[in-house]
Write a protein that holds these residues in place. Structure first.
Motif, PDB file in Angstrom:
ATOM      1  N   ALA A 149       0.844  -1.184   0.000  1.00  0.00           N
ATOM      2  CA  ALA A 149       0.000   0.000   0.000  1.00  0.00           C
ATOM      3  C   ALA A 149       0.886   1.243   0.000  1.00  0.00           C
ATOM      4  O   ALA A 149       1.961   1.235   0.597  1.00  0.00           O
ATOM      5  CB  ALA A 149      -0.893   0.003   1.233  1.00  0.00           C
ATOM      6  N   PRO A 150       0.424   2.322  -0.653  1.00  0.00           N
ATOM      7  CA  PRO A 150       1.213   3.552  -0.697  1.00  0.00           C
ATOM      8  C   PRO A 150       1.073   4.435   0.537  1.00  0.00           C
ATOM      9  O   PRO A 150       1.791   5.418   0.682  1.00  0.00           O
ATOM     10  CB  PRO A 150       0.660   4.264  -1.930  1.00  0.00           C
ATOM     11  N   GLY A 151       0.151   4.089   1.437  1.00  0.00           N
ATOM     12  CA  GLY A 151      -0.039   4.916   2.620  1.00  0.00           C
ATOM     13  C   GLY A 151      -0.905   4.218   3.657  1.00  0.00           C
ATOM     14  O   GLY A 151      -1.441   3.129   3.418  1.00  0.00           O
ATOM     15  N   PRO A 152      -1.060   4.851   4.817  1.00  0.00           N
ATOM     16  CA  PRO A 152      -1.796   4.263   5.927  1.00  0.00           C
ATOM     17  C   PRO A 152      -3.262   3.942   5.651  1.00  0.00           C
ATOM     18  O   PRO A 152      -3.752   2.894   6.068  1.00  0.00           O
ATOM     19  CB  PRO A 152      -1.668   5.303   7.040  1.00  0.00           C
ATOM     20  N   ARG A 153      -3.976   4.824   4.965  1.00  0.00           N
ATOM     21  CA  ARG A 153      -5.393   4.548   4.693  1.00  0.00           C
ATOM     22  C   ARG A 153      -5.553   3.293   3.842  1.00  0.00           C
ATOM     23  O   ARG A 153      -6.371   2.419   4.142  1.00  0.00           O
ATOM     24  CB  ARG A 153      -6.058   5.732   3.992  1.00  0.00           C
ATOM     25  N   ALA A 154      -4.786   3.220   2.768  1.00  0.00           N
ATOM     26  CA  ALA A 154      -4.848   2.040   1.896  1.00  0.00           C
ATOM     27  C   ALA A 154      -4.399   0.788   2.646  1.00  0.00           C
ATOM     28  O   ALA A 154      -4.975  -0.286   2.475  1.00  0.00           O
ATOM     29  CB  ALA A 154      -3.983   2.260   0.659  1.00  0.00           C
ATOM     30  N   ALA A 155      -3.392   0.914   3.505  1.00  0.00           N
ATOM     31  CA  ALA A 155      -2.908  -0.233   4.285  1.00  0.00           C
ATOM     32  C   ALA A 155      -3.974  -0.718   5.255  1.00  0.00           C
ATOM     33  O   ALA A 155      -4.185  -1.925   5.404  1.00  0.00           O
ATOM     34  CB  ALA A 155      -1.640   0.152   5.048  1.00  0.00           C
ATOM     35  N   SER A 156      -4.667   0.194   5.906  1.00  0.00           N
ATOM     36  CA  SER A 156      -5.715  -0.175   6.853  1.00  0.00           C
ATOM     37  C   SER A 156      -6.860  -0.883   6.141  1.00  0.00           C
ATOM     38  O   SER A 156      -7.372  -1.901   6.620  1.00  0.00           O
ATOM     39  CB  SER A 156      -6.248   1.059   7.574  1.00  0.00           C
ATOM     40  N   ALA A 157      -7.254  -0.370   4.993  1.00  0.00           N
ATOM     41  CA  ALA A 157      -8.333  -0.994   4.217  1.00  0.00           C
ATOM     42  C   ALA A 157      -7.909  -2.380   3.749  1.00  0.00           C
ATOM     43  O   ALA A 157      -8.683  -3.337   3.821  1.00  0.00           O
ATOM     44  CB  ALA A 157      -8.706  -0.112   3.030  1.00  0.00           C
ATOM     45  N   LEU A 158      -6.678  -2.483   3.291  1.00  0.00           N
ATOM     46  CA  LEU A 158      -6.167  -3.768   2.832  1.00  0.00           C
ATOM     47  C   LEU A 158      -6.131  -4.776   3.982  1.00  0.00           C
ATOM     48  O   LEU A 158      -6.584  -5.910   3.838  1.00  0.00           O
ATOM     49  CB  LEU A 158      -4.765  -3.549   2.258  1.00  0.00           C
ATOM     50  N   ALA A 159      -5.609  -4.370   5.122  1.00  0.00           N
ATOM     51  CA  ALA A 159      -5.512  -5.261   6.285  1.00  0.00           C
ATOM     52  C   ALA A 159      -6.898  -5.712   6.739  1.00  0.00           C
ATOM     53  O   ALA A 159      -7.088  -6.874   7.102  1.00  0.00           O
ATOM     54  CB  ALA A 159      -4.779  -4.565   7.427  1.00  0.00           C
ATOM     55  N   ALA A 160      -7.870  -4.820   6.708  1.00  0.00           N
ATOM     56  CA  ALA A 160      -9.228  -5.158   7.133  1.00  0.00           C
ATOM     57  C   ALA A 160      -9.862  -6.180   6.194  1.00  0.00           C
ATOM     58  O   ALA A 160     -10.683  -6.989   6.621  1.00  0.00           O
ATOM     59  CB  ALA A 160     -10.086  -3.895   7.203  1.00  0.00           C
ATOM     60  N   GLY A 161      -9.473  -6.158   4.927  1.00  0.00           N
ATOM     61  CA  GLY A 161     -10.059  -7.060   3.945  1.00  0.00           C
ATOM     62  C   GLY A 161      -9.362  -8.401   3.812  1.00  0.00           C
ATOM     63  O   GLY A 161      -9.855  -9.287   3.111  1.00  0.00           O
ATOM     64  N   LEU A 162      -8.242  -8.581   4.467  1.00  0.00           N
ATOM     65  CA  LEU A 162      -7.514  -9.845   4.358  1.00  0.00           C
ATOM     66  C   LEU A 162      -8.193 -10.939   5.161  1.00  0.00           C
ATOM     67  O   LEU A 162      -8.622 -10.712   6.282  1.00  0.00           O
ATOM     68  CB  LEU A 162      -6.070  -9.677   4.853  1.00  0.00           C
ATOM     69  N   ARG A 163      -8.231 -12.122   4.600  1.00  0.00           N
ATOM     70  CA  ARG A 163      -8.830 -13.265   5.299  1.00  0.00           C
ATOM     71  C   ARG A 163      -7.840 -13.922   6.251  1.00  0.00           C
ATOM     72  O   ARG A 163      -8.208 -14.421   7.287  1.00  0.00           O
ATOM     73  CB  ARG A 163      -9.354 -14.277   4.293  1.00  0.00           C
ATOM     74  N   GLY A 164      -6.584 -13.947   5.889  1.00  0.00           N
ATOM     75  CA  GLY A 164      -5.559 -14.546   6.748  1.00  0.00           C
ATOM     76  C   GLY A 164      -4.926 -13.508   7.642  1.00  0.00           C
ATOM     77  O   GLY A 164      -5.278 -12.327   7.620  1.00  0.00           O
TER      78      GLY A 164
END
Length: 127
Positions: free
Chosen positions: A35-50
């Motif tokens: 992710a290029p920044g914190p917002r995108a990283a947070s969204a990505l982390a929230a959507g991960l199944r593992g």
């Protein structure tokens, strides 16, 4: 440097550095989400199944610092390991917990892989 099978969330606002780190990590066997920044990283982390094993983040990011992002993500994943990186050692040193693993930029792929393995295998630093 030894690779691994863990999952890494890479947060870096410089596209070139992020792409280089991703290639090196994937080439060593890691699963990488970037992710290029914190917002995108947070969204990505929230959507991960593992689960995430390691947060590899720049210290100085737009929107939020790497240490603030790590504290927020670790709230939902207390076993999350963190490796901070920065090209500005002076600014980074004051923002990090004293025992936080740190990677100085610029780095080579071998140094990156060694530091990632060290962060994953070492004791979890206090937030």
């Amino acid at each position: 440097a030894q690779g691994g099978r863990e999952t890494v969330l890479l947060v870096e606002d410089d596209d070139v550095v992020r792409a280089l780190a991703r290639r090196a990590l994937e080439g060593a066997g890691y699963t990488v989400h970037d992710a290029p920044g914190p917002r995108a990283a947070s969204a990505l982390a929230a959507g991960l199944r593992g689960r995430l094993d390691l947060l590899l983040t720049d210290v100085m990011l737009p929107e939020e610092s790497g240490p603030a992002l790590s504290r927020r993500l670790a709230g939902g994943q207390p076993e999350l390991r963190v490796l901070f990186m920065s090209g500005y050692l002076g600014e980074a040193a004051g923002a990090l917990p004293g025992d936080a693993p740190f990677l100085q930029k610029p780095f080579t792929p071998d140094v990156l892989l060694a530091k990632v393995r060290e962060a994953l295998d070492g004791a979890r630093p206090r937030a």
